[in-house]
Scaffold this motif. Structure first.
Motif, PDB file in Angstrom:
ATOM      1  N   LYS A 103      14.002 -13.792  -0.372  1.00  0.00           N
ATOM      2  CA  LYS A 103      13.210 -13.371   0.785  1.00  0.00           C
ATOM      3  C   LYS A 103      12.137 -12.372   0.344  1.00  0.00           C
ATOM      4  N   PHE A 104      10.884 -12.650   0.709  1.00  0.00           N
ATOM      5  CA  PHE A 104       9.773 -11.772   0.349  1.00  0.00           C
ATOM      6  C   PHE A 104       9.539 -10.747   1.467  1.00  0.00           C
ATOM      7  N   CYS A 105       9.574  -9.469   1.107  1.00  0.00           N
ATOM      8  CA  CYS A 105       9.429  -8.394   2.086  1.00  0.00           C
ATOM      9  C   CYS A 105       8.458  -7.342   1.542  1.00  0.00           C
ATOM     10  N   THR A 106       7.882  -6.553   2.453  1.00  0.00           N
ATOM     11  CA  THR A 106       6.817  -5.648   2.028  1.00  0.00           C
ATOM     12  C   THR A 106       6.975  -4.216   2.533  1.00  0.00           C
ATOM     13  N   TYR A 107       6.509  -3.305   1.698  1.00  0.00           N
ATOM     14  CA  TYR A 107       6.463  -1.870   1.986  1.00  0.00           C
ATOM     15  C   TYR A 107       5.031  -1.530   2.383  1.00  0.00           C
ATOM     16  N   TYR A 108       4.865  -0.644   3.384  1.00  0.00           N
ATOM     17  CA  TYR A 108       3.527  -0.216   3.791  1.00  0.00           C
ATOM     18  C   TYR A 108       3.582   1.249   4.189  1.00  0.00           C
ATOM     19  N   SER A 109       2.763   2.084   3.529  1.00  0.00           N
ATOM     20  CA  SER A 109       2.757   3.511   3.854  1.00  0.00           C
ATOM     21  C   SER A 109       1.803   3.813   4.996  1.00  0.00           C
ATOM     22  N   ILE A 110       2.316   4.548   5.993  1.00  0.00           N
ATOM     23  CA  ILE A 110       1.485   4.994   7.113  1.00  0.00           C
ATOM     24  C   ILE A 110       0.553   6.101   6.630  1.00  0.00           C
ATOM     25  N   MET A 111       1.135   7.068   5.939  1.00  0.00           N
ATOM     26  CA  MET A 111       0.299   8.126   5.354  1.00  0.00           C
ATOM     27  C   MET A 111      -0.607   7.493   4.300  1.00  0.00           C
ATOM     28  N   ASP A 112      -1.892   7.894   4.326  1.00  0.00           N
ATOM     29  CA  ASP A 112      -2.877   7.250   3.453  1.00  0.00           C
ATOM     30  C   ASP A 112      -3.836   8.312   2.913  1.00  0.00           C
ATOM     31  N   TRP A 113      -3.692   8.615   1.631  1.00  0.00           N
ATOM     32  CA  TRP A 113      -4.477   9.691   1.013  1.00  0.00           C
ATOM     33  C   TRP A 113      -5.938   9.300   0.788  1.00  0.00           C
ATOM     34  N   HIS A 114      -6.258   8.031   1.003  1.00  0.00           N
ATOM     35  CA  HIS A 114      -7.628   7.554   0.770  1.00  0.00           C
ATOM     36  C   HIS A 114      -8.377   7.323   2.087  1.00  0.00           C
ATOM     37  N   SER A 115      -7.641   7.348   3.199  1.00  0.00           N
ATOM     38  CA  SER A 115      -8.240   6.931   4.467  1.00  0.00           C
ATOM     39  C   SER A 115      -9.222   7.959   5.028  1.00  0.00           C
ATOM     40  N   PRO A 116     -10.385   7.484   5.528  1.00  0.00           N
ATOM     41  CA  PRO A 116     -11.309   8.395   6.197  1.00  0.00           C
ATOM     42  C   PRO A 116     -10.750   8.906   7.522  1.00  0.00           C
TER      43      PRO A 116
ATOM     44  N   LYS B  80       0.864  -1.182   0.000  1.00  0.00           N
ATOM     45  CA  LYS B  80       0.000   0.000   0.000  1.00  0.00           C
ATOM     46  C   LYS B  80       0.894   1.223   0.000  1.00  0.00           C
ATOM     47  N   HIS B  81       0.800   2.019  -1.042  1.00  0.00           N
ATOM     48  CA  HIS B  81       1.603   3.254  -1.070  1.00  0.00           C
ATOM     49  C   HIS B  81       0.766   4.407  -0.515  1.00  0.00           C
ATOM     50  N   HIS B  82       1.279   5.658  -0.633  1.00  0.00           N
ATOM     51  CA  HIS B  82       0.568   6.807  -0.049  1.00  0.00           C
ATOM     52  C   HIS B  82      -0.852   6.938  -0.596  1.00  0.00           C
ATOM     53  N   ASP B  83      -1.072   6.508  -1.836  1.00  0.00           N
ATOM     54  CA  ASP B  83      -2.417   6.645  -2.438  1.00  0.00           C
ATOM     55  C   ASP B  83      -3.463   5.799  -1.717  1.00  0.00           C
ATOM     56  N   GLY B  84      -3.022   4.882  -0.860  1.00  0.00           N
ATOM     57  CA  GLY B  84      -3.956   4.120  -0.030  1.00  0.00           C
ATOM     58  C   GLY B  84      -4.537   2.882  -0.691  1.00  0.00           C
ATOM     59  N   PHE B  85      -4.230   2.694  -1.997  1.00  0.00           N
ATOM     60  CA  PHE B  85      -4.796   1.536  -2.683  1.00  0.00           C
ATOM     61  C   PHE B  85      -4.034   0.272  -2.286  1.00  0.00           C
ATOM     62  N   CYS B  86      -4.761  -0.772  -1.907  1.00  0.00           N
ATOM     63  CA  CYS B  86      -4.133  -1.984  -1.384  1.00  0.00           C
ATOM     64  C   CYS B  86      -3.863  -2.982  -2.492  1.00  0.00           C
TER      65      CYS B  86
ATOM     66  N   TRP C   5       8.757  -2.531   5.570  1.00  0.00           N
ATOM     67  CA  TRP C   5       9.421  -1.280   5.162  1.00  0.00           C
ATOM     68  C   TRP C   5       8.351  -0.178   5.223  1.00  0.00           C
ATOM     69  N   PHE C   6       8.301   0.511   6.378  1.00  0.00           N
ATOM     70  CA  PHE C   6       7.282   1.563   6.529  1.00  0.00           C
ATOM     71  C   PHE C   6       7.746   2.848   5.854  1.00  0.00           C
ATOM     72  N   ASP C   7       6.783   3.717   5.626  1.00  0.00           N
ATOM     73  CA  ASP C   7       7.071   4.995   4.974  1.00  0.00           C
ATOM     74  C   ASP C   7       5.922   5.955   5.267  1.00  0.00           C
TER      75      ASP C   7
ATOM     76  N   MET D 110       3.614  12.269   8.181  1.00  0.00           N
ATOM     77  CA  MET D 110       2.265  12.833   8.260  1.00  0.00           C
ATOM     78  C   MET D 110       2.056  13.433   9.650  1.00  0.00           C
ATOM     79  N   LYS D 111       1.119  14.387   9.760  1.00  0.00           N
ATOM     80  CA  LYS D 111       0.928  15.051  11.050  1.00  0.00           C
ATOM     81  C   LYS D 111       0.070  14.196  11.981  1.00  0.00           C
ATOM     82  N   GLY D 112       0.470  14.129  13.230  1.00  0.00           N
ATOM     83  CA  GLY D 112      -0.331  13.423  14.220  1.00  0.00           C
ATOM     84  C   GLY D 112       0.046  11.960  14.390  1.00  0.00           C
ATOM     85  N   TRP D 113       1.081  11.494  13.674  1.00  0.00           N
ATOM     86  CA  TRP D 113       1.613  10.143  13.894  1.00  0.00           C
ATOM     87  C   TRP D 113       2.579  10.240  15.058  1.00  0.00           C
TER      88      TRP D 113
END
Ligand code: JFZ
Length: 449
Positions: free
Chosen positions: A161-174, A120-126, A220-222, A226-229
């Motif tokens: 080795k399989f590893c994953t990126y996940y964005s904390i900031m999410d432009w789609h999240s309510p 999931k990148h910043h755009d929030g699409f999974c 791998w977070f990213d 964002m504000k408030g994390w």
């Protein structure tokens, strides 16, 4: 008699207190031991493939037929696209040419040992199968396929080795608010958290899925800027995921000094960083695919970058941006294969090595080491037929990785160890000399390393 009694009581008290602390110190030793051992494969492997792939790959750097400036995966905010309009991309996301085994094979032939892919990148699409939202590749696209399942299986099969990126900031999240909420022209970055606990439970549900469904070796977070994390959020997530899998490696982009290793981006710290670290880098100037970005780095630059990282004790995570159809662009494949050809001969100087034993930069290139061995990656082949290495050990032998059976002539001088080399370099970019010796490296400035 009384005195003896008191002595006994005091003795017992100390013993009791001692026993109380024992498990604590044991736990502490255990956890730093586990941290060291959980990092072992990653520090050994040195070279990984980063993959940025999502809805933005289909857009390829265009919106409404016009090219958009900036990184491909930032399209949603850079082109100020309202959420519902950006979500229309799901209808066109149908990567019919995707072949998990093929992607993994490319990584393998490049000499890469692990893959980190955007779930999931910043755009929030999974880009994985999730029950936490319908906004995902399986439910929302005509493809109805879970690429993470296929990739994690292909990785397992091919020994990557399989590893994953996940964005904390999410432009789609309510639960996050855009920076500028202008309905027709929003700007998302940086978002502001409007409900930490709701967003945290969403994140936890998804991270649980990613860990249990794909057995990711690393997260791998990213987007933690964002504000408030908060630091509490970062600790809560770190503890939650390492509780699910104690061997999980976590990068440092949960921010607030939480995480297992540093992540300099697009640059290589000249002398490395003190702890474990990894430089991530693009092959051109974008992470997510953009048709118009053909500003490719040369094979030479890429090989030198990998060597530079290893000589500073770091990993190199090199990015590919597959197209919306699921193809890794040929110019990217060509460059990766060139790196793989170099590694096939010279990989011993990279995998499983430690940072250079020398304090100073070397005029002829770089150095890495293993117990009893120094590797010199010679990038400036000497015209005079010899180099001098700032060490004063008695050596067992020296040879080129390109020609292991032919031993090189060496002499110990007051300027260090002089190694005589053939007239021409075996490799046009970097040729590796191995020096075998006993004990520790003794440098000419007096230090033992
Ligand atoms: C982030 C993302 O915004 C980008 O899209 C990509 O995924 C990249 C790997 O990571 O970009 C960053 C993150 C951190 C810094 C700069 C850009 N930083 O620390 O300077």
């Amino acid at each position: 008699m009384e005195k003896l009694y008191y002595k006994k009581v005091i003795g017992m008290t100390f013993l009791f207190i001692g026993l109380l602390f024992l498990p604590l110190s044991f736990l502490k030793a255990q956890s730093s031991k586990n941290k060291k051992s959980k990092m072992e494969w990653w520090e050994h492997d040195r070279f990984g493939m980063f993959i940025h792939w999502g809805l933005y790959s289909e857009a390829a750097g265009y919106w409404n037929g016009k090219p958009v400036n900036g990184a491909g995966e930032w399209l949603m905010t850079d082109a100020h696209i309202p959420r519902n309009q950006y979500a229309q991309l799901t209808k066109h996301f149908d990567p019919v040419d995707f072949n998990a085994a093929q992607w993994v094979k490319i990584a393998k032939e490049a000499g890469m040992k692990y893959i980190v892919i955007t779930t999931k990148h910043h755009d929030g699409f999974c880009m994985f199968n999730t029950k936490a939202t319908q906004y995902n590749v399986v439910d929302a696209t005509p493809w109805h396929t879970d690429p993470m399942k296929l990739l994690s299986e292909a990785c397992k099969k091919q020994g990557i080795k399989f590893c994953t990126y996940y964005s904390i900031m999410d432009w789609h999240s309510p639960f996050q608010q855009a920076d500028d909420t202008n309905a027709a022209h929003p700007t998302y970055n940086p978002t502001t958290m409007i409900n930490n606990s709701e967003y945290l439970s969403y994140m936890k549900e998804q991270l649980h899925e990613i860990i249990s469904q794909y057995h990711t070796h690393l997260l791998w977070f990213d987007g933690g800027w964002m504000k408030g994390w908060t630091a509490d959020d970062a600790h809560e997530i770190y503890n939650y995921i390492t509780g699910l899998d104690p061997n999980l490696i976590v990068n440092n982009r949960l921010e607030h000094e939480v995480g297992d290793y540093g992540t300099p981006e697009q640059k290589i710290p000249v002398r490395g960083l003190p702890g474990p670290w990894e430089t991530c880098m693009t092959l051109n100037n974008t992470w997510g695919y953009k048709t118009l970005d053909t500003d490719w780095k040369s094979d030479t630059t890429l090989i030198l970058n990998l060597i530079h990282c290893a000589s500073g004790g770091g990993n190199f995570l090199l990015n590919v941006g597959p197209t919306g159809k699921g193809i890794i662009p040929q110019p990217e494949v060509d460059r990766l294969l060139a790196m793989g050809r170099w590694l096939k001969i010279n990989g011993d100087a990279i995998y499983g090595t430690d940072r250079t034993p020398f304090h100073e930069a070397l005029p002829f290139g770089y150095a890495t080491q293993k117990p009893g061995k120094v590797f010199l990656e010679i990038t400036q082949w000497p015209s005079g037929g010899k180099i001098s290495v700032p060490m004063r050990n008695k050596i067992k032998r020296a040879y080129l990785l390109a020609d292991k059976h032919d031993h090189l002539k060496t002499e110990l001088t007051s300027n260090g160890l002089v190694i005589h080399l053939p007239v021409t370099a075996p490799d046009p970019v970097a040729s590796v000399v191995v020096i075998e010796y006993n004990g520790k490296v003794k440098t000419i400035d007096g230090a033992d390393n």
